[in-house]
Design a protein around this motif. Structure first.
Motif, mmCIF file in Angstrom:
data_model
loop_
_atom_site.group_PDB
_atom_site.id
_atom_site.type_symbol
_atom_site.label_atom_id
_atom_site.label_comp_id
_atom_site.label_asym_id
_atom_site.label_seq_id
_atom_site.Cartn_x
_atom_site.Cartn_y
_atom_site.Cartn_z
ATOM 1 N N MET A 1 10.631 -6.873 0.994
ATOM 2 C CA MET A 1 10.607 -7.506 2.263
ATOM 3 C C MET A 1 9.141 -7.177 2.611
ATOM 4 O O MET A 1 8.347 -7.911 3.044
ATOM 5 C CB MET A 1 11.444 -7.135 3.305
ATOM 6 C CG MET A 1 12.979 -7.687 3.052
ATOM 7 S SD MET A 1 14.068 -6.967 4.252
ATOM 8 C CE MET A 1 13.768 -7.985 5.960
ATOM 9 N N ALA A 2 8.736 -5.889 2.318
ATOM 10 C CA ALA A 2 7.341 -5.585 2.605
ATOM 11 C C ALA A 2 6.500 -6.264 1.591
ATOM 12 O O ALA A 2 5.207 -6.713 2.198
ATOM 13 C CB ALA A 2 7.051 -4.033 2.473
ATOM 14 N N ALA A 3 6.604 -6.544 0.615
ATOM 15 C CA ALA A 3 5.658 -7.249 -0.603
ATOM 16 C C ALA A 3 5.649 -8.888 -0.073
ATOM 17 O O ALA A 3 4.823 -9.513 -0.064
ATOM 18 C CB ALA A 3 6.297 -7.366 -1.916
ATOM 19 N N ALA A 4 6.818 -9.462 0.579
ATOM 20 C CA ALA A 4 6.692 -10.679 1.065
ATOM 21 C C ALA A 4 6.094 -10.749 2.378
ATOM 22 O O ALA A 4 6.008 -11.911 2.983
ATOM 23 C CB ALA A 4 8.317 -11.270 1.210
ATOM 24 N N GLY A 5 5.763 -9.649 3.047
ATOM 25 C CA GLY A 5 5.354 -9.442 4.476
ATOM 26 C C GLY A 5 6.382 -9.874 5.709
ATOM 27 O O GLY A 5 6.051 -10.028 6.688
ATOM 28 N N SER B 1 0.813 -1.137 0.174
ATOM 29 C CA SER B 1 0.033 0.043 -0.081
ATOM 30 C C SER B 1 0.827 1.330 0.025
ATOM 31 O O SER B 1 2.163 1.384 0.353
ATOM 32 C CB SER B 1 -1.140 0.026 1.160
ATOM 33 O OG SER B 1 -0.263 0.258 2.312
ATOM 34 N N ALA B 2 0.192 2.474 -0.225
ATOM 35 C CA ALA B 2 0.937 3.527 -0.405
ATOM 36 C C ALA B 2 1.394 3.963 1.139
ATOM 37 O O ALA B 2 2.414 4.279 1.111
ATOM 38 C CB ALA B 2 0.209 4.729 -0.850
ATOM 39 N N GLU B 3 0.523 3.842 1.950
ATOM 40 C CA GLU B 3 0.934 4.071 3.434
ATOM 41 C C GLU B 3 2.255 3.181 3.852
ATOM 42 O O GLU B 3 3.005 3.684 4.502
ATOM 43 C CB GLU B 3 -0.415 4.020 4.261
ATOM 44 C CG GLU B 3 -1.564 4.638 4.180
ATOM 45 C CD GLU B 3 -2.421 3.679 3.258
ATOM 46 O OE1 GLU B 3 -2.159 3.585 1.779
ATOM 47 O OE2 GLU B 3 -3.536 3.322 3.751
ATOM 48 N N THR B 4 2.127 2.108 3.469
ATOM 49 C CA THR B 4 3.120 1.129 4.055
ATOM 50 C C THR B 4 4.754 1.645 3.364
ATOM 51 O O THR B 4 5.406 1.786 3.707
ATOM 52 C CB THR B 4 2.954 -0.357 3.537
ATOM 53 O OG1 THR B 4 2.002 -0.907 4.416
ATOM 54 C CG2 THR B 4 4.162 -1.332 3.707
ATOM 55 N N ALA B 5 4.271 1.810 2.022
ATOM 56 C CA ALA B 5 5.838 2.299 1.104
ATOM 57 C C ALA B 5 6.038 3.561 1.731
ATOM 58 O O ALA B 5 7.617 3.887 2.081
ATOM 59 C CB ALA B 5 5.449 2.483 -0.247
#
Length: 325
Positions: free
Chosen positions: A284-288, A113-117
């Protein structure tokens, strides 16, 4: 286009104003980005007050961590497409549109998500640099984290765990303690319930920690140094509570290192490192593997309040402002 501007040096709530300006246009090698989310950090507050290493003044726009969609390509830009979601680092993000060098924007993987990025660049890049490059953290080692419920603290918990370390987190109050348990800290100590937490850390670490990650400073630093194990590394991340006087005889007696972590300066010396760090962390964010815990996001119109709440320690996790969608 709306953009936040600093009127005079001072607290964000007093000196930031939301104003109308003409939209920028991208020049050669630049892209115009419709901003979706902006991550805020304590350096933004210091810059508003004129207390940061990089001096600012009237006209300054906070917001160094952004995510948005490419709206227009400047001449000569290749490898990016209009509509593509990208993350980038640089002051001036609290605006509806931003122009940025194309070489400094990083595609955001699907599912992030935009917020996570927007929550990744400063806290997670700083922490990756601290643990991997400065501390040389090894699997099985222990990491003490102060200010653990803040943006850098939660990033440290997640990255240290991903690197195979045991985490000992210090925070104050039941809400923050529960947050740290939820994100997987191995040991959580409430400094409000246990003001002298040094013995608890020593017990949890078997006599002393291998690495300490301290963004707090002040008197907390002196408790941290009493927690250090033999041949350990004390990472100096920041000084939310003030700059402490260092007793170097203690470091000598326990043979530990006091290690400065100036991530921003490292980028000037090794500019290619930002791209490597951002790609690593976004993957890493995409992989959780990492998932920044977000304080309930603020509206763009409430960005000055968001920064003031951050300054007044009313928040936990990462503070993000939603600009558009």
């Amino acid at each position: 286009m709306r953009i936040w501007r600093l009127q005079e040096l001072g607290d964000p709530a007093d000196q930031l104003r939301l104003v109308e300006e003409d939209a920028p246009s991208p020049g050669p090698g630049q892209v115009l980005i419709d901003v979706e989310a902006v991550g805020l950090a304590f350096p933004d507050v210091l810059q508003c007050r004129g207390m940061y290493q990089v001096k600012t003044g009237p006209g300054f726009t906070p917001g160094g961590e952004c995510c948005g969609r490419v709206a227009q390509l400047g001449d000569g830009v290749e490898g990016l497409e209009v509509g593509q979601r990208v993350a980038f680092l640089g002051n001036g993000g609290l605006a509806e549109q931003v122009v940025h060098p194309a070489a400094g924007v990083f595609p955001v993987p699907d599912g992030v998500s935009a917020e996570t990025a927007a929550a990744i660049p400063i806290n997670y890049c700083t922490t990756l640099y601290a643990l991997r490059d400065r501390a040389r953290l090894q699997p099985g080692e222990s990491v003490l984290i102060t200010g653990a419920a803040g943006g850098t603290g939660t990033a440290c918990i997640q990255l240290a765990k991903a690197m195979g370390a045991t985490t000992i987190a210090i925070a104050g109050g039941s809400t923050k303690v529960e947050l740290l348990k939820e994100i997987g800290a191995d040991v959580v100590i409430d400094h409000q319930a246990t003001p002298d937490w040094v013995d608890a850390v020593r017990e949890a670490s078997g006599g002393g920690v291998d690495v300490a990650y301290d963004p707090v400073g002040g008197d907390t630093f002196h408790q941290v140094r009493r927690c250090m194990g033999w041949d350990s590394r004390l990472l100096v991340i920041g000084f939310v509570a003030g700059i402490p006087e260092v007793k170097t005889n203690h470091a000598l007696l326990k043979s530990y290192s006091i290690v400065g972590v100036h991530w921003g300066a490292s980028l000037a010396k090794f500019p290619e490192s930002l791209g490597e760090q951002m790609r690593t962390l976004l993957d890493m964010a995409a992989a959780g593997t990492v998932d920044p815990p977000l304080y309930p996001p603020y509206r763009f119109e409430d960005a000055a309040t968001a920064l003031q709440d951050l300054a007044d320690r009313k928040t936990h996790g990462k503070v993000v402002t939603i600009v558009g969608s």
